[in-house]
Design a protein around this motif. Structure first.
Motif: not given
Length: 290
Positions: A121-145
């Motif tokens: 699971l850590a490998a999946v999470i770290r892989a996601l976090h390594g993907i470029d998110a530049t200029d991506r402004t949309w946030t999901p239901n969870r993970g926003r303020p």
């Protein structure tokens, strides 16, 4: 069925496939029973699946997944349901729907899978976090303020579940934790037992990317309570040591948010989802019902 659900059966799916994707018409078609309530799933032949929203609030998830999954899939170390085609609404069915690649695997509780699952699971999470998110402004239901509406709803639901002060303390710790100040990260935001596939105890797939987007990585870390046990949480946290106490506190708050809202909603209508919520609360606060 719950209020607002659309009845979807083999005959409807057969008609949609026949009229929109005739090249696949005639392949064996059968419903796949699962614990979710937002979509119906049908196996189409050996290699494909048809996924159809059956609740209004999931109306746009086919298009979202068709945009997100191809972007993240090359980076993820396990299989994801590759979109193959997008279906259109029809006279008998009101939403976009999708044809995706079928992924072999089974759902399994943490007790029945390999001890290295936290690291997978850590490998999946770290892989996601390594993907470029530049200029991506949309946030999901969870993970926003967290909003005032979130706060009010969680407090009301904690009170309705007995008002355990330890649950309230977890929520208040999450609220008081410093916000994520670094660039947003890609998040799946729903890493629970219903969305993790295993073969011979090994994590081999992550499904249901309808909640995915870009936001606070705490939305991924909440799998520590949604799926793992105490031992697994310790391993996950050690493996993802780059995240500070504040991020883990926010993760526990999002897990609590999911659980206290889902439990009363699904308690009498969906044992599977109510079970996820109950187990999450048990992991966050053993004896919370006491």
């Amino acid at each position: 069925m719950q209020d607002g659900e659309i009845a979807i059966d083999v005959s409807l799916v057969d008609e949609l496939v026949r009229t929109q994707f005739p090249r696949w018409h005639g392949l064996p078609l059968r419903e796949v029973r699962h614990g979710g309530t937002s979509h119906s799933l049908f196996r189409l032949g050996d290699e494909l699946a048809v996924r159809l929203p059956r609740r209004e609030w999931a109306w746009n998830e086919a298009a979202k997944e068709a945009a997100i999954v191809p972007h993240v899939a090359p980076h993820i170390p396990v299989a994801v349901p590759e979109p193959v085609a997008l279906g259109r609404p029809s006279d008998r069915y009101p939403y976009q729907w999708s044809v995706v690649r079928w992924i072999e695997g089974s759902l399994a509780p943490i007790e029945d899978v390999s001890e290295d699952t936290p690291y997978a699971l850590a490998a999946v999470i770290r892989a996601l976090h390594g993907i470029d998110a530049t200029d991506r402004t949309w946030t999901p239901n969870r993970g926003r303020p967290v909003t005032p509406d979130d706060d009010e709803l969680v407090r009301l639901n904690i009170a309705a579940l007995g008002g355990n002060p330890k649950l309230m303390a977890i929520w208040e710790d999450a609220l008081s934790a410093p916000a994520w100040a670094e660039p947003s990260r890609w998040v799946h935001a729903d890493l629970h037992i219903g969305n993790l596939l295993f073969r011979e105890g090994k994590l081999t797939g992550v499904i249901d990317w309808g909640s995915a987007g870009v936001g606070d990585p705490a939305a991924n870390l909440m799998t520590a309570w949604l799926y793992l046990d105490e031992r697994g949480r310790a391993r996950l946290r050690c493996e993802l040591s780059e995240f500070d106490d504040a991020t883990w506190a926010r993760a526990s708050g999002w897990a609590l948010h999911l659980a206290v809202i889902a439990l009363p909603y699904y308690r009498d209508t969906n044992r599977f989802l109510a079970g996820i919520a109950t187990r999450t609360l048990d992991q966050l606060c053993p004896g919370w019902e006491g």
